[in-house]
Design an enzyme around this catalytic site. Structure first.
Site, PDB file in Angstrom:
ATOM      1  N   ASP A  22      39.054 123.969  77.768  1.00  0.00           N
ATOM      2  CA  ASP A  22      40.307 123.648  77.088  1.00  0.00           C
ATOM      3  C   ASP A  22      40.910 122.356  77.614  1.00  0.00           C
ATOM      4  OD1 ASP A  22      40.885 124.733  79.592  1.00  0.00           O
ATOM      5  OD2 ASP A  22      42.226 126.294  78.846  1.00  0.00           O
ATOM      6  N   ASP A  80      41.573 118.815  84.157  1.00  0.00           N
ATOM      7  CA  ASP A  80      42.719 118.498  85.012  1.00  0.00           C
ATOM      8  C   ASP A  80      42.209 117.832  86.294  1.00  0.00           C
ATOM      9  OD1 ASP A  80      45.203 118.380  86.202  1.00  0.00           O
ATOM     10  OD2 ASP A  80      45.394 120.520  86.538  1.00  0.00           O
ATOM     11  N   PHE A  82      52.396 120.600  82.536  1.00  0.00           N
ATOM     12  CA  PHE A  82      51.730 121.880  82.334  1.00  0.00           C
ATOM     13  C   PHE A  82      51.910 122.315  80.889  1.00  0.00           C
ATOM     14  CE2 PHE A  82      50.752 126.358  82.651  1.00  0.00           C
ATOM     15  CZ  PHE A  82      49.611 126.303  83.434  1.00  0.00           C
ATOM     16  N   VAL A  83      50.791 122.515  80.192  1.00  0.00           N
ATOM     17  CA  VAL A  83      50.854 122.839  78.769  1.00  0.00           C
ATOM     18  C   VAL A  83      50.288 124.224  78.477  1.00  0.00           C
ATOM     19  CG1 VAL A  83      50.829 120.438  77.975  1.00  0.00           C
ATOM     20  CG2 VAL A  83      48.655 121.629  78.372  1.00  0.00           C
ATOM     21  N   ASP A  93      47.061 129.026  78.829  1.00  0.00           N
ATOM     22  CA  ASP A  93      48.020 130.050  79.232  1.00  0.00           C
ATOM     23  C   ASP A  93      48.886 129.618  80.387  1.00  0.00           C
ATOM     24  OD1 ASP A  93      45.867 130.212  81.258  1.00  0.00           O
ATOM     25  OD2 ASP A  93      46.994 131.958  81.959  1.00  0.00           O
ATOM     26  N   ARG A 129      48.735 132.001  75.011  1.00  0.00           N
ATOM     27  CA  ARG A 129      47.477 131.506  74.452  1.00  0.00           C
ATOM     28  C   ARG A 129      47.492 131.514  72.931  1.00  0.00           C
ATOM     29  NH1 ARG A 129      43.851 131.296  78.748  1.00  0.00           N
ATOM     30  NH2 ARG A 129      43.979 132.949  80.284  1.00  0.00           N
TER      31      ARG A 129
END
Ligand code: IMP
Ligand code: MG
Length: 197
Positions: free
Chosen positions: A113, A116, A167-168, A174, A180
């Site tokens: 997803d 990072d 932070f997404v 999640d 989600r």
């Protein structure tokens, strides 16, 4: 504390109410996923593909992507634990569901997803190579800017969007297991810029 705030009678508030702002709306995601599918069709012209889906976050992305791919492909789920509990910075990546053993000679596409720190992707690339994959490519819907990690190898063969270091949640991503199911990629109120603990 749960992922969502609760009213005094302890019913969770609606996930939508926890959103500070939408970062990538659903229609932009859908358009970009179609473009990525076209890129993959070009890259894997007449090959067979093994898609390693990083659970649970990449579930939504992978589900949309694979239905646009006409070539023969197999899906191998893998699970890596990188955020213990409510932490929002990465720790060491650990396998909860290991890679399948039969990647020998296969063209592997790792689908996550979000990229990072890059630790999850690096761990999986290494594991797929060790398992004898012929080729390993990296795909993530989102790539997060990390000015604090200037030496990060942020190469992705396929990716959807560059996003800021926030932070997404949503579209599979999640916070503490929640959010989600939101169709857009959004920033949480709790984690809006300047408020991150
Ligand atoms: P990395 O190993 O640091 O690259 O982190 C990748 C994993 O961390 C992804 O598979 C996500 O599960 C999780 N992650 C990183 N950033 C976020 C975020 O902003 N929201 C939700 N999950 C995230
Ligand atoms: Mg993940």
């Amino acid at each position: 504390m749960g992922g969502m705030s609760r009213s005094p009678d302890n019913t969770p508030s609606s996930p939508e109410a926890e959103i500070q702002r939408v970062l990538v709306p659903r229609d932009r995601i859908a358009r970009r996923v179609r473009e990525l599918a076209d890129e993959l069709i070009d890259a894997y012209e007449d090959g067979e593909l093994t898609i390693v889906v990083v659970l649970t976050g990449a579930l939504t992305f992978a589900a949309d992507l694979i239905r646009l791919l006409p070539m023969p492909l197999r899906i191998e789920p893998v699970s890596v634990n990188s955020y213990p509990g409510q932490a929002t910075r990465n720790h060491e990546a650990r396998f909860r569901l290991p890679l399948p053993a039969d990647l020998e000679g296969r063209d592997v596409l790792i689908v996550d997803d979000i990229f990072d720190s890059g630790q999850t992707m690096a761990t999986l690339v290494e594991a797929a190579r060790t398992a004898g994959a012929r080729d390993v490519k990296r795909c993530a819907l989102l790539r997060k800017a990390r000015a604090d990690l200037p030496d990060r190898d942020d190469h992705l063969d396929f990716y959807g969007f560059d996003i800021p270091d926030e932070f997404v949640v949503g579209y599979g991503l999640d916070y503490n297991g929640y959010f989600r199911n939101l169709p857009d990629v959004s920033v949480l109120k709790l984690h809006a810029q300047g408020e991150t603990p």
